[in-house]
Motif scaffolding. Structure first.
Motif, PDB file in Angstrom:
ATOM      1  N   SER A 189       7.618   0.110   6.249  1.00  0.00           N
ATOM      2  CA  SER A 189       6.441  -0.744   6.128  1.00  0.00           C
ATOM      3  C   SER A 189       6.811  -2.107   5.564  1.00  0.00           C
ATOM      4  O   SER A 189       6.361  -3.151   6.065  1.00  0.00           O
ATOM      5  CB  SER A 189       5.400  -0.068   5.241  1.00  0.00           C
ATOM      6  OG  SER A 189       4.257  -0.877   5.082  1.00  0.00           O
TER       7      SER A 189
ATOM      8  N   ALA B  14       1.837   2.504   4.906  1.00  0.00           N
ATOM      9  CA  ALA B  14       2.543   3.746   4.614  1.00  0.00           C
ATOM     10  C   ALA B  14       1.836   4.396   3.434  1.00  0.00           C
ATOM     11  O   ALA B  14       1.477   3.720   2.472  1.00  0.00           O
ATOM     12  CB  ALA B  14       4.007   3.474   4.284  1.00  0.00           C
TER      13      ALA B  14
ATOM     14  N   LEU C 259       3.477   6.633   8.309  1.00  0.00           N
ATOM     15  CA  LEU C 259       3.031   5.307   8.733  1.00  0.00           C
ATOM     16  C   LEU C 259       1.920   5.516   9.745  1.00  0.00           C
ATOM     17  O   LEU C 259       1.938   6.491  10.509  1.00  0.00           O
ATOM     18  CB  LEU C 259       4.174   4.521   9.375  1.00  0.00           C
ATOM     19  CG  LEU C 259       5.318   4.127   8.448  1.00  0.00           C
ATOM     20  CD1 LEU C 259       6.636   4.196   9.200  1.00  0.00           C
ATOM     21  CD2 LEU C 259       5.111   2.724   7.899  1.00  0.00           C
TER      22      LEU C 259
END
Length: 478
Positions: A393, A405, A418
């Motif tokens: 992320s 995330a 994610l």
């Protein structure tokens, strides 16, 4: 030729101001207090505009479900209606008329048996709409209990722990015990068996989510209803369902027409959705509909005089803009059923293709594939120990991509994922650019030798997937 008057230069009484904007007074502006005097409007605009450049790019925000693109004509209509107060039905009768037309459209879209009898209204978003649905469930249950001479002081609401945070707020604000069904193993949302297990005589209703914020999956509304039918046959308990269709209620009608989740299921009492998500309108507008007037107790409704007649109103907010309601009607009119189907189908196609490409990269494993709401979640494979989803992320954020995330809630806090939300305007081309950037950062992440970031680095970047706080569970605390 016009005669030039003495002491005047051209048409103005003084020279033009040509100083660059950043040399204008005042040179210092307080940030946390009101300035003593006025400043030029362009100066104030520039100061605010420059600070807002630090915000993320909304079009690259794959965390939010909220619309980030609209047609210029919709934006123009919103600008023309920005001063209209939705609550003033008498002053803005045609805006009120468009609101009711939207309710009628949704009633037909969600297969109300008698669409003209369906009751509903606009709200500021799906969170307010959900709370109105919850309030109606609580009040109906209370009336039934009191009519039988039974206590009505310990209501509870059954739902999966994956519900959006607004349901936790509803339970806390309105003194309802939230009965969260935890995740277990590969079960990430509410199932019929678990819903029934949590119900008792104090259950005001069951919330079924059509499009979980955690992974985009649909909860089995028809299956939950069938299990509750069986519960009623065995015990006499009559537990209604509210469908939180914040996202999915504007996806399923167009892409999953055979799926029974709406008013075709007799136990579904009410449905909410978000006009500013897959309703394709800029924020903020939501909608809540009840099967009929019997599903919404009249003692929750306020009656106001409207053009000499009665206008029932039910909302938590009072003054709010009418612009988004107008934009919703425009979008219904502009796209029609086929247009909505085409837009939502494209979103799903982008989501499923992108999910498949990411799964093919090697380090990632899909939790969902975007085949229901155009949303998918994926994790780092267990054997990968060089980086976490939080590292991924952060790396994507360097290029402007906002991909959240987060960890799953109770009983599956070990699972970190994610999530990608594909909305109208996120094209195959943008998906390819995201994929290229993901490929670009992977070699660096794989070479770093170990994770650099954890859940503590994610901040508040969860968008409704916040874990429910155990200390807030229970009657009286929600």
């Amino acid at each position: 030729m016009p005669l030039r008057q003495p002491g005047r230069t051209g048409r103005g009484s003084r020279d033009l101001e040509i100083n660059p904007i950043f040399s204008r007074e005042p040179l210092r502006v307080p940030r946390h207090a009101m300035p003593d005097g006025e400043m030029e409007p362009d100066t104030a605009y520039q100061l605010v505009h420059d600070e807002l450049m630090l915000d993320g790019n909304a079009r690259l925000n794959l965390a939010t479900f909220v619309s980030t693109w609209a047609e210029p004509q919709a934006l123009r209509l919103m600008a023309e209606c920005v001063e209209k107060n939705m609550i003033d039905k008498d002053e803005y009768p045609q805006t009120a008329e468009l609101e009711m037309r939207c309710v009628d459209i949704l009633a037909r879209l969600w297969h109300a048996e008698e669409p003209h009898r369906a009751t509903g209204c606009s709200t500021t978003g799906s969170s307010e709409a959900a709370m109105l649905g919850g309030l109606a469930l609580k009040r109906r249950w209370r009336h039934r209990r009191l009519a039988k001479g039974r206590p009505a002081d310990r209501p509870n609401l059954v739902m999966g722990v994956n519900v959006q945070i607004c349901w936790e707020k509803f339970a806390d604000y309105f003194d309802v015990e939230p009965r969260y069904v935890p995740m277990e193993g590969d079960r990430y949302h509410l199932t019929p068996e678990k819903a029934v297990e949590a119900c008792d005589e104090n259950t005001v209703g069951v919330v079924a989510v059509l499009g979980s914020t955690f992974d985009g999956s649909y909860e089995p509304v028809a299956g939950i209803a069938a299990a509750l039918d069986d519960l009623q046959a065995r015990t006499g308990l009559d537990v209604p369902i509210h469908v939180d269709g914040a996202s999915g209620a504007m996806i399923a009608p167009f892409l999953d027409p055979g799926l029974r989740w709406d008013f075709r299921v007799p136990r579904v009492a009410s449905i909410n959705t978000s006009g500013h998500k897959y309703g394709l309108v800029m924020p903020g507008v939501g909608w809540v509909l009840w099967r009929d007037s019997q599903a919404l107790p009249d003692d929750l409704v306020f009656h106001v005089n409207y053009l000499g007649g009665d206008m029932p109103t039910f909302a938590l907010n009072f003054s709010r803009p009418g612009a988004q309601v107008v934009a919703q009607y425009y979008t219904f009119l502009r796209l029609g059923f086929d247009g909505y189907r085409r837009v939502q189908r494209t979103c799903r196609e982008v989501a499923t293709r992108l999910a498949g490409e990411i799964a093919g990269l090697g380090p990632f494993e899909l939790i969902t594939d975007g085949g229901e709401t155009p949303v998918f979640a994926f994790r780092v494979r267990k054997e990968v120990d060089a980086f976490t989803v939080f590292d991924v992320s952060a790396a994507l954020r360097e290029r402007g991509w906002l991909v959240p995330a987060y960890t799953f809630p109770e009983n599956r806090t070990d699972l970190a994922v994610l999530r990608v939300v594909v909305r109208n305007g996120f094209s195959h081309d943008l998906a390819d650019l995201l994929l290229a950037d993901l490929r670009r950062v992977l070699p660096r992440l794989e070479a770093q030798g170990g994770p650099r970031r954890t859940a503590g680095d994610a901040g508040g970047f969860a968008h409704g997937t916040e874990s429910k706080s155990p200390r807030r569970h229970g009657h009286g605390h929600g």
